[in-house]
Design an enzyme around this catalytic site. Structure first.
Site, mmCIF file in Angstrom:
data_model
loop_
_atom_site.group_PDB
_atom_site.id
_atom_site.type_symbol
_atom_site.label_atom_id
_atom_site.label_comp_id
_atom_site.label_asym_id
_atom_site.label_seq_id
_atom_site.Cartn_x
_atom_site.Cartn_y
_atom_site.Cartn_z
ATOM 1 N N LYS A 45 34.942 -23.782 42.818
ATOM 2 C CA LYS A 45 35.571 -24.781 41.938
ATOM 3 C C LYS A 45 36.171 -24.059 40.719
ATOM 4 C CE LYS A 45 32.639 -28.235 43.970
ATOM 5 N NZ LYS A 45 31.928 -29.495 43.868
ATOM 6 N N HIS B 168 39.771 -31.962 49.067
ATOM 7 C CA HIS B 168 38.440 -32.077 48.465
ATOM 8 C C HIS B 168 38.367 -33.399 47.683
ATOM 9 C CE1 HIS B 168 34.944 -31.316 45.953
ATOM 10 N NE2 HIS B 168 34.596 -30.401 46.853
ATOM 11 N N GLU C 46 37.259 -34.067 44.891
ATOM 12 C CA GLU C 46 37.648 -33.952 43.481
ATOM 13 C C GLU C 46 39.171 -33.999 43.334
ATOM 14 O OE1 GLU C 46 35.329 -30.434 42.749
ATOM 15 O OE2 GLU C 46 33.514 -31.637 42.959
ATOM 16 N N GLU D 192 31.768 -34.134 53.319
ATOM 17 C CA GLU D 192 31.171 -34.046 51.990
ATOM 18 C C GLU D 192 31.025 -35.448 51.398
ATOM 19 O OE1 GLU D 192 31.789 -29.833 50.272
ATOM 20 O OE2 GLU D 192 33.367 -31.112 49.518
ATOM 21 N N GLY E 282 27.363 -32.173 43.796
ATOM 22 C CA GLY E 282 26.978 -31.815 42.429
ATOM 23 C C GLY E 282 25.915 -32.709 41.829
ATOM 24 N N SER F 93 25.432 -30.620 47.644
ATOM 25 C CA SER F 93 24.106 -30.171 47.198
ATOM 26 C C SER F 93 23.349 -29.397 48.271
ATOM 27 C CB SER F 93 23.277 -31.360 46.687
ATOM 28 O OG SER F 93 23.911 -31.967 45.578
#
Ligand code: 13P
Length: 268
Positions: free
Chosen positions: A10, A113, A115, A184, A190, A229
């Protein structure tokens, strides 16, 4: 199928920190025999690609070889980017093309992703086009899919991930066997809340069936990674699931000892 353990750094790192992390990783891999049983990659911020190409290849070069050229020795760690432009070149300020990534020895690019979907408004259509651009450049896209907590609680997990993957299959059907998929769950990223091995396996099986139905070539070929995680403690159990072919690791990929443990777990 050979597993793939990919670190997603990241927006972390610095010239100094990267050098230390990579030297610890290479030393750990060497200590464990030099050839991990799984494929290993690190997906780093764009400005560090040139540094990383040097770092991961240098220890494997003979004195006669040079970094840019004819060297055939391959590092145990491969290089990945965290994003790729859907365009090949032109007036796209701030974008980085597949051809540019290739110039720096990039083997993988994370695409879609969560994010980027959340903070940069990337739609599944954009993700499909980026997948296509990566494949055209000879880069393996790691296509991310995953549901939010609200979607999981509403019983929509399967529908959401299938819809996300369907867009990619639609635009890339003929070469879908060349991609890597990463499941994911957004609520696990996270947060320290990992999907249980059963929860992850259930979704992976759904994705596997969808890929197999799309392409006979995808059978036994497309790796489906779990991300969210994953750490040195839970990796072994997750990686033991029949449809989990590796991991996409955020936080734990920034600590050499933890990432090395995950690499070792993938070989067990
Ligand atoms: P964490 O491992 O930090 O949860 O991040 C997962 C991830 O987003 C990898 O792409």
């Amino acid at each position: 199928m050979k597993k793939l353990i990919a670190g997603n750094w990241k927006m972390n790192g610095s010239l100094v920190a990267n050098e230390l992390l990579v030297s610890e990783l290479l030393a750990g891999i060497k200590l464990a025999g030099g050839a991990p049983a799984c494929d290993v990659a690190v997906c780093v911020p764009t400005p560090y690609l040139a540094q990383l190409t040097g770092l991961i290849n240098r220890p494997f070069l003979s004195q006669k070889d040079d970094i840019a050229g004819k060297n055939t020795a391959r590092s145990a760690i491969e290089l990945g980017a965290q994003d790729i432009s859907a365009q090949a070149s032109g007036a796209y300020t701030g974008e980085v093309s597949g051809g540019m990534l290739k110039d720096f020895g990039v083997r993988y690019a994370i695409v879609g992703h969560s994010e980027r979907r959340a903070y940069h408004g990337e739609s599944s259509q954009t993700v499909a086009l980026k997948t296509k651009a990566a494949l055209a450049a000879g880069i393996t896209p790691i296509v991310c899919v995953g549901e939010t907590l609200a979607e999981r609680e509403a019983g929509q997990t399967e529908a959401v991930v299938k819809r996300q993957l369907a867009a990619v299959i639609h635009d890339n059907g003929h070469c879908i066997s060349e991609i890597v998929v990463a499941y994911e769950p957004v609520w696990a990223i996270g947060t320290g809340k990992t999907a249980t091995p059963e929860q992850a396996q259930q979704v992976h099986a759904v994705l596997r069936a969808q890929l197999n139905a799309a392409s006979s070539a995808a059978k036994q070929r497309v790796r489906i990674l779990y991300g969210g995680s994953m750490n040195a403690q839970n990796a072994k159990e997750l990686l033991a699931q029949p449809d989990i072919d590796g991991g996409l690791i955020g936080g734990a990929s920034l600590k050499a000892a933890d990432f090395l443990k995950i690499i070792a777990a993938a070989g067990e």
